[in-house]
Design an enzyme around this catalytic site. Structure first.
Site, short mmCIF file in Angstrom:
data_model
loop_
_atom_site.label_atom_id
_atom_site.label_comp_id
_atom_site.label_asym_id
_atom_site.label_seq_id
_atom_site.Cartn_x
_atom_site.Cartn_y
_atom_site.Cartn_z
N GLU A 228 5.83 -23.40 -10.33
CA GLU A 228 7.17 -23.05 -9.74
C GLU A 228 7.20 -23.73 -8.45
O GLU A 228 8.45 -24.17 -8.01
CB GLU A 228 7.12 -21.55 -9.25
CG GLU A 228 7.32 -20.51 -10.58
CD GLU A 228 8.84 -21.03 -11.21
OE1 GLU A 228 9.38 -21.53 -10.64
OE2 GLU A 228 8.92 -20.56 -12.33
N LEU A 271 5.50 -36.67 -5.38
CA LEU A 271 6.49 -35.17 -5.54
C LEU A 271 7.32 -34.87 -4.15
O LEU A 271 8.06 -34.44 -4.11
CB LEU A 271 5.52 -34.00 -5.58
CG LEU A 271 5.28 -33.84 -7.11
CD1 LEU A 271 4.22 -32.63 -7.39
CD2 LEU A 271 6.25 -33.52 -8.04
N GLY A 272 6.79 -35.52 -3.08
CA GLY A 272 7.52 -35.21 -1.77
C GLY A 272 7.25 -33.61 -1.23
O GLY A 272 6.52 -33.05 -1.95
N TYR A 311 11.45 -16.17 -3.60
CA TYR A 311 11.42 -16.83 -5.02
C TYR A 311 10.36 -16.89 -5.74
O TYR A 311 10.16 -16.19 -6.86
CB TYR A 311 12.17 -17.92 -4.83
CG TYR A 311 11.99 -18.81 -6.25
CD1 TYR A 311 13.13 -18.37 -7.17
CD2 TYR A 311 11.38 -19.65 -6.45
CE1 TYR A 311 13.05 -19.01 -8.65
CE2 TYR A 311 11.13 -20.45 -7.90
CZ TYR A 311 12.00 -20.13 -8.50
OH TYR A 311 11.85 -20.50 -9.91
N ASP A 329 16.59 -18.53 -6.93
CA ASP A 329 16.67 -19.72 -6.34
C ASP A 329 18.22 -20.35 -6.71
O ASP A 329 19.02 -19.71 -7.06
CB ASP A 329 15.56 -20.54 -7.16
CG ASP A 329 15.93 -21.05 -8.65
OD1 ASP A 329 16.83 -20.52 -9.16
OD2 ASP A 329 15.49 -21.91 -9.19
N CYS A 403 31.66 -14.21 -18.53
CA CYS A 403 31.73 -14.73 -17.35
C CYS A 403 33.09 -14.56 -16.83
O CYS A 403 34.15 -15.13 -17.44
CB CYS A 403 31.28 -16.24 -17.59
SG CYS A 403 31.31 -17.29 -16.12
FE1 SF4 Z 1 28.12 -20.56 -16.52
FE2 SF4 Z 1 29.93 -21.18 -18.26
FE3 SF4 Z 1 28.20 -19.60 -18.68
FE4 SF4 Z 1 29.96 -18.98 -17.06
S1 SF4 Z 1 30.29 -19.37 -19.20
S2 SF4 Z 1 27.65 -18.69 -16.91
S3 SF4 Z 1 30.29 -20.78 -16.06
S4 SF4 Z 1 27.76 -21.67 -18.34
#
Ligand code: SF4
Length: 536
Positions: A228, A271-272, A311, A329, A403
């Site tokens: 991580e 890796l910086g 995180y 994150d 979504c």
């Molecule tokens: Fe992301 Fe598209 Fe999935 Fe929404 S539908 S969570 S914008 S990949």
């Protein structure tokens, strides 16, 4: 025309709204874009308002309007702009002087036809007319400084929602304010309900699609921690190799704690962000001293270790100990903002904390396996499907039916970032001083940028050829010839080095530097990438 599409997409909730929509659409047919201008001949034009609530949705930020002599929401004329949401946000900021006004969604929350009485503005008589008003819900942190816009308002104030009727003198507006606030709360609830449905789609997807990565072979907290930390700011493909090498060199916390700084830096070279390696070593020492080399299975105890923030603690606790602690994150913030169609600046601590709290509700208290898998599933979705910098792969996303930004077509404009201040530009002259087969190096101060790292001698200014030779002389290197010069840039988080690299062969190995062969540099000294660019 965008304005027409936005009105067409709006779903009226009442008969009155339905009529308003029809009227505006028919006026759009007649006047077209002229309806965006305040001198449209029909006696009506578009305005955009923002109902501003605080994060808790208990108070609304209103302005005392000089024309209406009443507290009212913020808003203003479209003035030719058919990006109504942008106008509503701009007006909210201008009228209350806040830096942040974040839409709760790109959705129009109300369309109303509002009467405006005849009045005078800037010495000019304005006849009574109508506003075709488009309203959005905005949130503003209540801690933000507020101030009225002097030429329009005499006050800006947070009003408890239940007291709106007491301060609003335009009685016809009160039901509209209440309606919009109610819709904002419904929208917040819809976002939470949608999120609650995510795990049942996301978990099976992850089980089928998770990439086979070296740090996913077990749930050893040391392994998860190392991966991580390496993955912060670095791509998975690059990390894979480093991870395997690092573990073979430092197989456990004890080995890392016992290693010397230079050996750890060398393993990290390329890796910086070397402070990550330094902090890991400090944390390893602390783990040995306080916890017998074991990781505490406690979120707060982990966060108390050097370099371990919310995180990393969330990732280690959920993946290794099955705790209900999300790991928030940049990837997860992006997924969250797109899912909920949130327009919040993701760099704000308050936003991260809110996202953590919202995601935590999805974690079961009594099923550790699910907690760990959910953390990894959100990370995986952000890394492989809901990707940054471009079009997310919504068609293959397990959450596309839920979504909100996918539904509203705003995924590509999310997440919203805080405006970055431009990087400070610094001129640096870097010296490659050679004496036979030896190269001069020195250590940087133990604080600040690249603290304690080995570097090529340098000065933070641009020097002329004469000054370069003089500098080498001042260091006691007896410069013989200036062989060549190269230009390179290196970008750090907040600044950019504009480097001139100069190669000077010297007659003397000044004792103020260490002198090493190329082989020694390659095998034992970690030279930061900025200087490697000059050396190569
Ligand atoms: Fe992301 Fe598209 Fe999935 Fe929404 S539908 S969570 S914008 S990949």
């Amino acid at each position: 025309m965008n304005a027409k599409k936005q009105i067409l997409d709006y779903v009226p909730h009442t008969e009155e709204e339905s009529q308003a929509k029809q009227t505006i659409l028919s006026q759009l047919e007649i006047y077209g874009r002229n309806l965006l201008e305040r001198d449209c001949p029909g006696g009506a034009h578009f305005t955009c308002s923002g109902m501003i609530l605080d994060e808790q949705m208990t108070h609304t930020l209103m302005v005392h309007h000089n024309i209406y002599q009443s507290f009212s929401w913020t808003g203003g004329h479209a003035d030719g702009d058919d990006d109504f949401l942008a106008v509503a946000v701009r007006e909210a900021k201008e009228e209350t002087n806040v830096r942040i006004a974040e839409p709760i969604s790109s959705r129009i929350l109300s369309i109303d036809i509002l009467p405006v009485k005849a009045h005078e503005k800037n010495g000019k008589a304005i006849a009574a007319h109508l506003h075709y008003n488009i309203t959005y819900g905005l949130t503003v942190p209540k801690t933000m400084k507020i101030a009225p816009k002097p030429d329009e308002n005499s006050a800006a104030a947070w009003i408890p929602i239940e007291k709106i009727a007491e301060v609003c003198k335009e009685t016809h507006m009160i039901p509209i304010y209440k309606k919009v606030i109610c819709r904002m709360k419904e929208l917040r609830l819809a976002q939470e309900t949608m999120l609650a449905s995510c795990p049942e789609l996301l978990l099976p997807w992850y089980r089928e699609n998770a990439r086979d990565l070296p740090w996913r072979k077990d749930k050893n907290p040391y392994h998860v921690w190392v991966s991580e930390v390496m993955l912060q700011q670095t791509r998975v493909e690059v990390v894979k190799e480093y991870y395997i090498r690092f573990l073979s060199q430092f197989p456990d916390v004890y080995a890392l704690a016992a290693a010397d700084d230079d050996t750890v830096h060398k393993a990290w070279e390329g890796l910086g962000y070397y402070s990550r390696a330094r902090n890991m070593q400090k944390a390893a020492k602390e783990l040995c001293r306080r916890y017998d080399g074991c990781f505490p299975a406690d979120y707060d105890a982990l966060r108390g270790l050097p370099g371990i923030g919310n995180y990393t603690a969330g990732a280690v606790c959920s993946i290794c100990f099955g705790a209900p602690t999300p790991a928030v994150d940049g990837n997860v913030l992006r997924v969250f903002m797109r899912l909920t169609e949130g327009f919040h600046e993701i760099e704000r601590d308050a936003v991260r904390l809110r996202v953590f709290a919202s995601l935590q509700k999805l974690y079961p208290a009594d099923n550790g396996d699910v907690c760990g898998t959910l953390t990894q599933a959100f990370m995986e979705l952000g890394a492989t499907v809901c990707i940054p910098n471009g079009k997310p792969h919504c068609t293959v996303c397990p959450l596309h039916t839920l979504c909100m930004s996918h539904k509203n077509g705003t995924a590509e404009s999310l997440p919203v970032h805080k405006e970055k201040s431009p990087r400070k530009q610094v001129d640096v002259t870097v010296f490659v001083l050679t004496c036979g087969e030896y190269y001069a190096i020195c250590r940087r101060p133990m604080y600040g940028l690249l603290a304690g790292m080995w570097e090529l001698p340098n000065v933070e200014q641009a020097l002329s050829a004469q000054e370069q030779l003089q500098q080498a002389k001042d260091w006691g290197c007896q410069p013989l010839s200036l062989e060549k010069s190269v230009s390179r840039t290196h970008i750090f988080t907040h600044l950019q080095w504009n480097m001139t690299g100069i190669y000077i062969s010297c007659g003397k190995m000044s004792p103020i530097f260490e002198w090493k062969t190329q082989e020694e540099l390659a095998s034992s000294y970690a030279i930061p990438t900025a200087f490697q660019k000059i050396l190569r």
